[in-house]
Design a protein around this motif. Structure first.
Motif, PDB file in Angstrom:
ATOM      1  N   SER A 223     -13.582  69.752  41.271  1.00  0.00           N
ATOM      2  CA  SER A 223     -12.276  69.455  41.853  1.00  0.00           C
ATOM      3  C   SER A 223     -11.311  70.630  41.759  1.00  0.00           C
ATOM      4  CB  SER A 223     -11.690  68.221  41.154  1.00  0.00           C
ATOM      5  OG  SER A 223     -11.894  68.296  39.756  1.00  0.00           O
TER       6      SER A 223
ATOM      7  N   HIS B 241     -19.059  59.924  41.156  1.00  0.00           N
ATOM      8  CA  HIS B 241     -17.715  59.986  40.571  1.00  0.00           C
ATOM      9  C   HIS B 241     -17.695  60.589  39.158  1.00  0.00           C
ATOM     10  CE1 HIS B 241     -16.657  57.599  44.001  1.00  0.00           C
ATOM     11  NE2 HIS B 241     -17.312  56.539  43.568  1.00  0.00           N
TER      12      HIS B 241
ATOM     13  N   ASP C  11     -17.752  65.734  40.115  1.00  0.00           N
ATOM     14  CA  ASP C  11     -17.024  66.479  41.150  1.00  0.00           C
ATOM     15  C   ASP C  11     -16.573  67.840  40.659  1.00  0.00           C
ATOM     16  OD1 ASP C  11     -17.294  64.213  42.665  1.00  0.00           O
ATOM     17  OD2 ASP C  11     -15.152  64.012  43.134  1.00  0.00           O
TER      18      ASP C  11
ATOM     19  N   TYR D 203     -20.807  64.606  46.373  1.00  0.00           N
ATOM     20  CA  TYR D 203     -21.750  64.979  45.321  1.00  0.00           C
ATOM     21  C   TYR D 203     -22.923  64.005  45.309  1.00  0.00           C
ATOM     22  CZ  TYR D 203     -23.637  67.174  41.248  1.00  0.00           C
ATOM     23  OH  TYR D 203     -24.481  67.870  40.412  1.00  0.00           O
TER      24      TYR D 203
ATOM     25  N   ALA E 196     -13.666  63.066  38.524  1.00  0.00           N
ATOM     26  CA  ALA E 196     -13.215  62.163  39.585  1.00  0.00           C
ATOM     27  C   ALA E 196     -12.308  61.055  39.055  1.00  0.00           C
ATOM     28  CB  ALA E 196     -14.415  61.554  40.309  1.00  0.00           C
TER      29      ALA E 196
END
Lengths: 371, 387
Positions: free
Chosen positions: A168, A163, A166, A342, A120
């Motif tokens: 992504s 954070h 993640d 999350y 993140a």
């Protein structure tokens, strides 16, 4: 008066006044003795970086805390000591800055490997990644290549706070021009990182954090020789059958592969033979290996930690159904993270794909006609 | 650990408060923008910046006149529908020319979308430069061949690339200076901050040139910042800042030349703010009457970069009628090149959509290319049978 120029940033000490031509070609310290035996995923990545830097003086590693500290996960441990601050250095704390500087360095003969400290924390660099890293070769009709590797410790399962966990991959996989890799084994961690660094195009290299401490018995020196002799089949663009089976296919990548393997082992005890495909390379995607498996088994479950909506898992399901419709005995299913941010450490085990959730989903693959 | 701030002070040396103050003062810009030739064409001496010699100024003036003609011709070609869009640098040509001519062959230029004149002045083929704005590909020239980066349309992102090129040059031991352009609006972007900070921390040979033309599309500078000047931002990064009359070609050459020399000698980055004015709309799609008055624009007409340099060079007797005729002919030749080049329709290859996404096409892109090829071949065969 306090000297305001006192700072704890390393590279400036040598670089401003150091011998410029010597930085890339200077003497290196000898490599440490090789580990033969149990090797962690993290150590394999560290060895891949060191071997790539030894093999090619244009490979330069930088990011936040990657110098003296060796990275928060120690993936760059020892690189600054061995190769100097010109080759592995700390940057100011600014991800867009790191990524944008990598673009310019790649334009001028360097093969940058950058570390985004956590999944993140890579988001400030998103514009540089999607508008420049991904597009520059296309904008210039291939005249400017950007051989950049963006290493991202990613996904969850380590009890990290928000954070830091993640998944992504969908953001990157959705961006044309980015090659997106997610190794799941220690052997692949080494080999795929070496391949990524040698690759002519930018690579987003997703390192599942929860696998950093997983181990395999390996000879790193042998892996190095095999890679450098180019005798192994390339991993980029190729999925592998991680476990052979006949009744249904589990498709997984990165952190979900060990979970899929555990599910297949548990299913075997119940008399059900599951094949596990380790995708490895999200982009380019290996339709052939995945579809060959599904055509054989007739059933498939795709497993990923990321929220399922508009995800890589959703794309894989669509691709299987477009290509294998007549081979399918049941709709292709997904086991993914829920469509929620999350969760906190004490809640993450409810969120993550689990062996039980995978087995329950396999049970629902219409083994018999339903009432 | 101590890092150099560009003052060449030995690492670890303690500084007295007097030295500290003088080091800080050296990073601050001059009280008013540096000017060497005023709007009336009269030399205004400046003890820090020497006036370039007449021949150098004449050569640059030649490029200035050609640059103005490029802007005017390109605008006309947009009106005629030969080009999709043209962000004009009319009024800013002195910045454009100076940015290009202060660089040596091995140096790099990082332009924005408004810096077409700078790129052409650097020597890139005009038709290759206008590829972007004509709309047949994103960048038509080879950045590596010319050491000119692609024209950036996102704001400030290219400043970081400039820092990267410079840092790589330094690691590789190359004698390369990088000049990176941006506008006043771009100074509000995060990448501007990160680029300046990285440049200072890594002590790289980059000259940042802000063309402060007072408007970011419709938003005036006072809505971007309340800093005393954009050049004042430099001291926050530990690099010198300077401001210069952006319509004074002589001052720009002197100020930028000094910054380039300093960077080449290992002195680190410099931030230069050029005060100029966007005389025309943001692009042809803009309507400036919604946010500024014609009176405001007209105040800048007497400050035009061409007229003052022409007056100065004529008074110096370096420029005469023959010279003016020769320069005008060169400008017309450039205009004709643009007209001829843009009056032919570009040939685009649909296959190119897939050719440059990756070094090697993925199986998915091969499938998509096949799909498009099939559509086109069916279209073509139906055209052939239809009379």
């Amino acid at each position: 008066m306090t000297d305001t120029t006192e700072r704890v940033i390393d590279p400036g000490t040598e670089l401003p006044d150091g011998p410029p031509a010597g930085v890339l070609n200077g003497p290196e310290r000898a490599a440490e003795a090789r580990t033969v035996g149990p090797v962690t995923f993290a150590k394999a990545l560290n060895a891949a970086l060191a071997d790539a830097m030894e093999a090619d003086s244009s490979v330069v590693m930088f990011g936040e805390d990657v110098g003296a500290l060796g990275g928060v996960f120690r993936i760059t441990d020892g690189l600054t000591a061995r190769f100097g601050t010109g080759r592995c250095f700390d940057t100011p704390l600014a991800e867009a800055g790191i990524m944008g500087m990598a673009v310019g360095m790649a334009m001028n003969g360097i093969r940058p490997v950058v570390e985004m400290q956590f999944d993140a924390f890579a988001y400030p660099a998103f514009e540089q990644v999607v508008s420049h890293v991904a597009k520059m070769p296309n904008r210039t009709k291939g005249k400017v290549k950007l051989p950049i590797v963006i290493r991202i410790p990613y996904a969850g399962g380590i009890g990290g706070v928000e954070h830091h966990c993640d998944s992504s991959e969908s953001y990157y996989a959705h961006t044309p021009g980015l090659t997106v890799l997610a190794p799941a084994t220690v052997r692949d961690a080494y080999t795929m990182l070496r391949e990524a660094i040698s690759y002519p195009d930018p690579v987003v290299f997703l390192e599942p954090k929860k696998l950093y401490w997983s181990k395999e018995v390996l000879d790193l020196a042998e892996l190095k020789e095999t890679f450098e002799a180019s005798t192994a089949a390339p991993s980029i663009g190729r999925a592998v059958v991680a476990r052979a089976g006949t009744d249904a296919t589990l498709v997984a990548y990165g952190p979900s592969v060990p979970t899929a393997m555990a599910a297949a082992a548990a299913a075997a005890e119940e008399g059900r033979s599951l094949e596990v495909i380790d995708v490895r390379s999200i982009v380019p995607f290996d339709d052939e290996t995945v579809c060959a498996s599904v055509r054989k088994t007739g059933r498939a479950v795709v497993i990923a930690e990321a929220p399922g909506f508009a995800s890589v898992a959703a794309e894989i399901v669509a691709r299987i159904q477009e290509r294998c419709f007549h081979s399918l005995a049941a709709p292709v299913r997904r086991v993914t993270g829920f469509d929620v941010p999350y969760p906190s450490p004490k809640l993450e085990h409810f969120f993550l794909p689990s062996v039980d959730r995978i087995l329950d989903t396999v049970d629902e693959l219409q083994w018999e006609d339903q009432a | 650990m101590t890092i150099s701030t560009g003052t060449n002070r030995a690492p670890g040396t303690a500084r007295t408060s007097d030295q500290q103050e003088s080091a800080e003062a050296a990073m601050l810009p001059s009280a008013t923008p540096v000017q060497l030739v005023d709007p009336n064409g009269v030399h205004t001496p400046n003890e820090s910046y020497p006036l370039p010699d007449g021949e150098s100024l004449l050569a640059a003036y030649h490029k200035l006149v050609v640059g103005r003609r490029i802007n005017d011709q390109a605008n006309a070609l947009v009106r005629q529908g030969r080009m999709a869009v043209y962000p004009s640098s009319h009024g800013q040509e002195a910045c454009q020319v100076a940015a290009a001519v202060v660089l040596d062959h091995q140096d790099w230029l990082f332009p924005t979308y408004r810096d077409t004149v700078a790129v052409i002045t650097r020597g890139v083929d005009p038709m290759e430069v206008l590829t972007l704005l004509r709309g047949d590909w994103h960048s038509g020239y080879d950045p590596l061949e010319h050491k000119v980066a692609t024209q950036a349309t996102p704001l400030a992102t290219q400043l970081l690339h400039a820092v990267g090129v410079a840092h790589a040059a330094k690691l590789r031991g190359e004698d390369t200076v990088v000049l990176a352009l941006c506008g006043d609006g771009a100074t509000s972007e995060g990448d501007f901050h990160e680029a300046l900070n990285f440049a200072a921390v890594f002590h790289v040979p980059v000259v940042f040139l802000i063309q402060n033309n007072e408007y970011a599309i419709s938003v005036p500078l006072k809505s971007q910042t309340v800093a005393p000047s954009l050049a004042h931002k430099a001291i926050g990064y530990g690099m010198p800042g300077e401001r210069v009359d952006g319509n004074d070609l002589a001052a720009l050459l002197s100020v930028l030349g000094k910054a380039v020399t300093r960077a080449r000698a290992g002195g680190g980055p410099t931030l230069v703010e050029a005060h100029t004015y966007r005389m025309q709309a943001h692009t042809n799609a803009d309507d400036p009457s919604r946010y500024r008055s014609q009176d405001d624009v007209e105040k800048w007409i007497p400050k035009d970069p061409l007229s003052r340099m022409r007056t100065y060079l004529r008074d110096l007797a370096v420029l005469d009628d023959d010279g003016e005729t020769r320069i005008a002919a060169a400008a017309e030749e450039m205009a004709a090149t643009l007209r001829d080049g843009l009056n032919t329709d570009p040939v685009v290859n649909p296959e190119d959509l897939f050719n440059y996404v990756f070094t090697e096409k993925t199986s998915q892109l091969r499938e998509q290319a096949d799909l498009l090829r099939g559509e086109l071949s069916r279209e073509q065969s139906s055209e052939e049978v239809t009379p």
